[in-house]
Design a protein around this motif. Structure first.
Motif, mmCIF file in Angstrom:
data_model
loop_
_atom_site.group_PDB
_atom_site.id
_atom_site.type_symbol
_atom_site.label_atom_id
_atom_site.label_comp_id
_atom_site.label_asym_id
_atom_site.label_seq_id
_atom_site.Cartn_x
_atom_site.Cartn_y
_atom_site.Cartn_z
ATOM 1 N N VAL A 19 0.861 -1.183 0.000
ATOM 2 C CA VAL A 19 0.000 0.000 0.000
ATOM 3 C C VAL A 19 0.891 1.225 0.000
ATOM 4 O O VAL A 19 1.948 1.243 0.646
ATOM 5 C CB VAL A 19 -0.916 0.017 1.250
ATOM 6 C CG1 VAL A 19 -1.911 1.167 1.172
ATOM 7 C CG2 VAL A 19 -1.661 -1.303 1.386
ATOM 8 N N GLY A 20 0.487 2.228 -0.733
ATOM 9 C CA GLY A 20 1.278 3.453 -0.782
ATOM 10 C C GLY A 20 1.389 4.123 0.571
ATOM 11 O O GLY A 20 0.503 4.025 1.402
ATOM 12 N N GLY A 21 2.495 4.816 0.776
ATOM 13 C CA GLY A 21 2.711 5.536 2.022
ATOM 14 C C GLY A 21 4.124 5.347 2.509
ATOM 15 O O GLY A 21 5.001 6.172 2.261
ATOM 16 N N ALA A 22 4.355 4.233 3.192
ATOM 17 C CA ALA A 22 5.690 3.945 3.738
ATOM 18 C C ALA A 22 6.301 2.734 3.055
ATOM 19 O O ALA A 22 7.165 2.062 3.619
ATOM 20 C CB ALA A 22 5.585 3.717 5.242
ATOM 21 N N ASN A 23 5.871 2.457 1.821
ATOM 22 C CA ASN A 23 6.322 1.238 1.143
ATOM 23 C C ASN A 23 7.825 1.228 0.885
ATOM 24 O O ASN A 23 8.488 0.192 0.998
ATOM 25 C CB ASN A 23 5.541 1.011 -0.150
ATOM 26 C CG ASN A 23 5.468 2.254 -1.004
ATOM 27 O OD1 ASN A 23 5.706 3.361 -0.524
ATOM 28 N ND2 ASN A 23 5.135 2.082 -2.274
ATOM 29 N N ALA A 24 8.402 2.388 0.551
ATOM 30 C CA ALA A 24 9.842 2.441 0.279
ATOM 31 C C ALA A 24 10.643 2.142 1.548
ATOM 32 O O ALA A 24 11.634 1.382 1.515
ATOM 33 C CB ALA A 24 10.220 3.803 -0.285
ATOM 34 N N GLN A 25 10.216 2.714 2.678
ATOM 35 C CA GLN A 25 10.915 2.456 3.944
ATOM 36 C C GLN A 25 10.780 0.999 4.344
ATOM 37 O O GLN A 25 11.745 0.382 4.841
ATOM 38 C CB GLN A 25 10.336 3.351 5.054
ATOM 39 C CG GLN A 25 10.609 4.830 4.861
ATOM 40 C CD GLN A 25 9.827 5.665 5.848
ATOM 41 O OE1 GLN A 25 8.654 5.975 5.629
ATOM 42 N NE2 GLN A 25 10.452 6.022 6.942
ATOM 43 N N ALA A 26 9.612 0.434 4.122
ATOM 44 C CA ALA A 26 9.414 -0.982 4.447
ATOM 45 C C ALA A 26 10.335 -1.871 3.617
ATOM 46 O O ALA A 26 10.913 -2.842 4.129
ATOM 47 C CB ALA A 26 7.956 -1.364 4.224
ATOM 48 N N ALA A 27 10.489 -1.529 2.347
ATOM 49 C CA ALA A 27 11.396 -2.309 1.489
ATOM 50 C C ALA A 27 12.828 -2.232 2.002
ATOM 51 O O ALA A 27 13.570 -3.232 1.959
ATOM 52 C CB ALA A 27 11.305 -1.781 0.056
ATOM 53 N N GLU A 28 13.228 -1.067 2.517
ATOM 54 C CA GLU A 28 14.571 -0.938 3.076
ATOM 55 C C GLU A 28 14.754 -1.814 4.312
ATOM 56 O O GLU A 28 15.816 -2.419 4.518
ATOM 57 C CB GLU A 28 14.851 0.522 3.424
ATOM 58 C CG GLU A 28 14.983 1.431 2.197
ATOM 59 C CD GLU A 28 15.162 2.887 2.581
ATOM 60 O OE1 GLU A 28 15.238 3.177 3.796
ATOM 61 O OE2 GLU A 28 15.227 3.733 1.672
ATOM 62 N N TRP A 29 13.711 -1.893 5.143
ATOM 63 C CA TRP A 29 13.799 -2.757 6.315
ATOM 64 C C TRP A 29 13.880 -4.227 5.913
ATOM 65 O O TRP A 29 14.624 -5.013 6.530
ATOM 66 C CB TRP A 29 12.589 -2.531 7.222
ATOM 67 C CG TRP A 29 12.753 -1.358 8.148
ATOM 68 C CD1 TRP A 29 12.240 -0.118 8.008
ATOM 69 C CD2 TRP A 29 13.504 -1.343 9.364
ATOM 70 N NE1 TRP A 29 12.619 0.693 9.043
ATOM 71 C CE2 TRP A 29 13.402 -0.043 9.907
ATOM 72 C CE3 TRP A 29 14.265 -2.293 10.053
ATOM 73 C CZ2 TRP A 29 14.024 0.321 11.091
ATOM 74 C CZ3 TRP A 29 14.878 -1.929 11.238
ATOM 75 C CH2 TRP A 29 14.763 -0.634 11.753
ATOM 76 N N LEU A 30 13.149 -4.618 4.896
ATOM 77 C CA LEU A 30 13.238 -6.005 4.415
ATOM 78 C C LEU A 30 14.643 -6.316 3.917
ATOM 79 O O LEU A 30 15.184 -7.398 4.163
ATOM 80 C CB LEU A 30 12.209 -6.234 3.307
ATOM 81 C CG LEU A 30 10.740 -6.350 3.751
ATOM 82 C CD1 LEU A 30 9.809 -6.282 2.553
ATOM 83 C CD2 LEU A 30 10.514 -7.637 4.541
ATOM 84 N N SER A 31 15.240 -5.339 3.236
ATOM 85 C CA SER A 31 16.607 -5.521 2.765
ATOM 86 C C SER A 31 17.576 -5.593 3.943
ATOM 87 O O SER A 31 18.501 -6.420 3.965
ATOM 88 C CB SER A 31 16.991 -4.368 1.829
ATOM 89 O OG SER A 31 18.333 -4.461 1.429
ATOM 90 N N PHE A 32 17.351 -4.729 4.943
ATOM 91 C CA PHE A 32 18.229 -4.695 6.117
ATOM 92 C C PHE A 32 18.219 -6.032 6.861
ATOM 93 O O PHE A 32 19.271 -6.531 7.305
ATOM 94 C CB PHE A 32 17.778 -3.569 7.056
ATOM 95 C CG PHE A 32 18.414 -3.595 8.411
ATOM 96 C CD1 PHE A 32 19.719 -3.131 8.580
ATOM 97 C CD2 PHE A 32 17.730 -4.098 9.521
ATOM 98 C CE1 PHE A 32 20.313 -3.165 9.841
ATOM 99 C CE2 PHE A 32 18.325 -4.127 10.769
ATOM 100 C CZ PHE A 32 19.621 -3.661 10.930
ATOM 101 N N MET A 33 17.048 -6.638 7.011
ATOM 102 C CA MET A 33 16.953 -7.889 7.751
ATOM 103 C C MET A 33 17.221 -9.105 6.863
ATOM 104 O O MET A 33 17.122 -10.249 7.329
ATOM 105 C CB MET A 33 15.573 -8.012 8.417
ATOM 106 C CG MET A 33 14.405 -8.076 7.467
ATOM 107 S SD MET A 33 12.788 -8.102 8.345
ATOM 108 C CE MET A 33 12.862 -9.693 9.145
ATOM 109 N N ASP A 34 17.603 -8.833 5.598
ATOM 110 C CA ASP A 34 17.941 -9.902 4.654
ATOM 111 C C ASP A 34 16.815 -10.938 4.598
ATOM 112 O O ASP A 34 17.039 -12.149 4.691
ATOM 113 C CB ASP A 34 19.262 -10.565 5.075
ATOM 114 C CG ASP A 34 19.877 -11.366 3.927
ATOM 115 O OD1 ASP A 34 19.522 -11.094 2.757
ATOM 116 O OD2 ASP A 34 20.703 -12.257 4.193
#
Length: 581
Positions: free
Chosen positions: A375-390
């Motif tokens: 959902v639009g809004g914080a999707n970019a930040q969420a993707a960064e967290w997914l990348s961070f936690m591998d």
């Protein structure tokens, strides 16, 4: 009757009559005494007087008769006839300048009653043109006529004539001039009049607050703030809107701390409503003043009163910045009890994901972050967290829709998996001194809770009856705590004290005072056995009794006192605390 007799009668009858004195006293027949001998009078009707007025040759008598007939028709609300006779009386030019000015003033008032504002203004200007000392009443009437015509420039010019001629106004006239000046937008003149009124009506709160309004109309914010501060110090009465204006002026003048104190005290004194709007304002002011704890307390109250998702998300953000991961989760689950508006779904899942990840709950955090990307809004930040936690890439099924506790119109509710090893739900870090589980095999754990201060209300209901009401009662308790100038310092408690009614209590800090039905309780250290249970709607005193039996079976001796700590979340949990020796 001869013309001479009629003239002498009218001269005696009308010489001292004024418009204001005669209203309500006119009669359809008048007494005539042509020789000045009171015992020999006769009567002449208004109709007869009308027939004969055109034949009167003496100017004084004709003017007097015309004025009498005009006033008679004003009483009858026949304004056309009244105007005609006033004009006839003035044309006869038989009276003095003072009497003529009074007649012109009366004629103008008739025009105003007849809604002929332009002719009223013309007549009043004729009155002012008479070579006499001006009268402030004429300027006020002229300004009123121009105001009704919508000619605001002419209103100001007419009123300015009062000061230009060195005339003094009575208090009532000052209020009339103030109203006309204000409606015409002449705020500088309003300021001068209000300063005069404050000298003669210092105890009139309207004068104080109107002057503040006039300052603001002139963009004089500092003068308005200084003036309201002075009024506040002098204990001038303030309405709620006026207190909120003072708060806003303090805030925009660079003093958010002072604004927050003013608002908090006003709420505590019931001078301002403790509703969600004002609690949110209080939160914002404390945040600007960098008083985070006070800001958070106000925000908790605002969120609970309003149920506003955005406020819950603000609160979760503040808790996250202070690394309070379990409270972040609890706040978000409370916000997500109902389906969210789509605009909040991404942000809520992002914050939930961070709180879960920091509690070492990576699988649930991954799902929350994936939800946030859908959902639009914080999707970019969420993707960064997914990348961070591998994290493992999302499956096709996971990308179809949002699934979890925080969902929107296209999602589906799924509760978080229960985390049995979640210590923060069982132990309150604000109160714990030591928590030591008993030897393996024992069904209970033991801890000692530090001294606490509670703000509470007493309830005669049974525990089973009180538990379903806790959530609604807690909101009222929070509001009353704020009014009592206190700050919440933990979750709501139900206190069971031997021999007393149950107490619904809020841990507090600060200088809260007992108020109304609410009291202060200073609790000593509390040694207890404890465990956490889910409040599923059927929880009752039976759970407490069962836990107490387990405690006694384990060899402990119960004191009879207990506490239930209600922790919001999905599900709502209760920490049972049973006092032991």
């Amino acid at each position: 009757m001869s013309g001479l007799k009629f003239i002498l009668l009218l001269a005696c009858l009308f010489a001292s009559v004024t418009f204001g004195q005669e209203q309500g006293q006119y009669r359809s027949r008048i007494m005539l005494d042509p020789l000045g001998e009171m015992g020999r009078g006769s009567e002449l009707s208004v109709a007869e007087l009308e027939k004969q007025i055109s034949s009167i040759e003496d100017p004084y008598a004709k003017s007097s008769a015309g004025r009498f007939l005009a006033r008679h028709y004003v009483q009858q609300k026949d304004y056309a006839s009244a105007i005609a006779y006033y004009e006839e009386a003035l044309d006869a030019a038989g009276l003095s300048g003072v009497a003529n000015r009074e007649m012109l003033r009366e004629l103008a008032q008739v025009y105003l009653l007849d809604s002929n504002h332009s002719l009223a203004a013309v007549v009043l200007q004729r009155a002012l043109d008479i070579d006499l000392v001006p009268d402030a009443r004429d300027f006020l009437l002229l300004a009123q006529a121009h105001y009704r015509m919508g000619d605001y420039v002419a209103v100001v010019v007419a009123l300015d004539g009062i000061q230009a001629n060195g005339l003094k106004l009575e208090v009532q006239q000052l209020h009339q001039a103030l109203a006309l000046y204000y409606r015409a937008g002449a705020y500088e003149q309003c300021e001068n009049i209000l300063k005069q009124l404050l000298k003669v009506e210092v105890d009139n709160p309207e004068n104080w607050h109107q002057l503040a309004s006039v300052y603001l109309q002139q963009n004089k914010q500092k003068q308005a703030l200084d003036h309201l501060n002075l009024a506040f110090e002098k204990r001038v009465p303030f309405a709620e809107s006026e207190l909120l204006l003072l708060v806003d002026l303090q805030a925009v003048s660079g003093n958010p701390y002072g604004a927050a104190m003013t608002l908090q005290n006003a709420i505590a004194q019931d001078a301002v409503s403790a509703d969600a709007v004002n609690q949110r304002k209080l939160f914002e002011l404390w945040l600007q003043a960098r008083e985070r704890d006070k800001a958070k307390a106000a925000l908790v109250t605002a969120a609970q009163i309003s149920g506003d998702t955005e406020l819950y998300l603000y609160l979760a953000q503040l808790q996250m910045e202070e690394e309070e991961w379990v409270p972040v989760q609890s706040t978000l689950l409370e916000a997500c009890e109902e389906r969210l508006q789509d605009r909040f779904v991404s942000r809520a899942n992002l914050l939930l994901g961070v709180s879960l990840l920091k509690q070492d709950r990576a699988p649930e955090a991954r799902r929350a972050f994936i939800n946030a990307t859908l959902v639009g809004g914080a999707n970019a930040q969420a993707a960064e967290w997914l990348s961070f936690m591998d994290a493992q890439p999302a499956t096709e099924n996971e990308l179809r829709r949002v699934r979890g506790p925080c969902y929107g119109s296209e999602g589906k509710r799924e509760p978080l998996k229960k985390n049995l090893g979640e210590p923060a739900l069982a132990v309150d870090p604000m109160t714990e001194i030591a928590a030591a589980p008993v030897a393996s095999g024992d069904p209970v754990a033991v801890k000692t809770i530090a001294k606490m201060r509670f703000f509470y209300s007493s309830h005669s209901e049974s525990l089973a009856d009180l538990l379903p009401q806790v959530r609604s009662l807690a909101g009222r308790l929070n509001v009353s705590l704020v009014k009592a100038a206190g700050t919440a310092d933990g979750s709501v408690h139900v206190l069971g004290i031997p021999g007393e009614d149950l107490r619904l209590a809020m841990p507090i800090r600060g200088s809260a005072q007992a108020k109304g039905r609410y009291r202060i309780y200073n609790a000593k250290e509390f040694r207890c056995a404890w465990k956490v249970v889910a409040l599923d709607g059927t929880a009752s005193s039976g759970i407490l009794e069962e836990f107490t039996r387990d405690i006694l079976t384990s060899g402990y001796k119960a004191t009879g006192g207990y506490r239930l700590v209600v922790k919001q979340g999905k599900p709502v949990t209760i920490e049972l605390q049973v006092g032991i020796e």
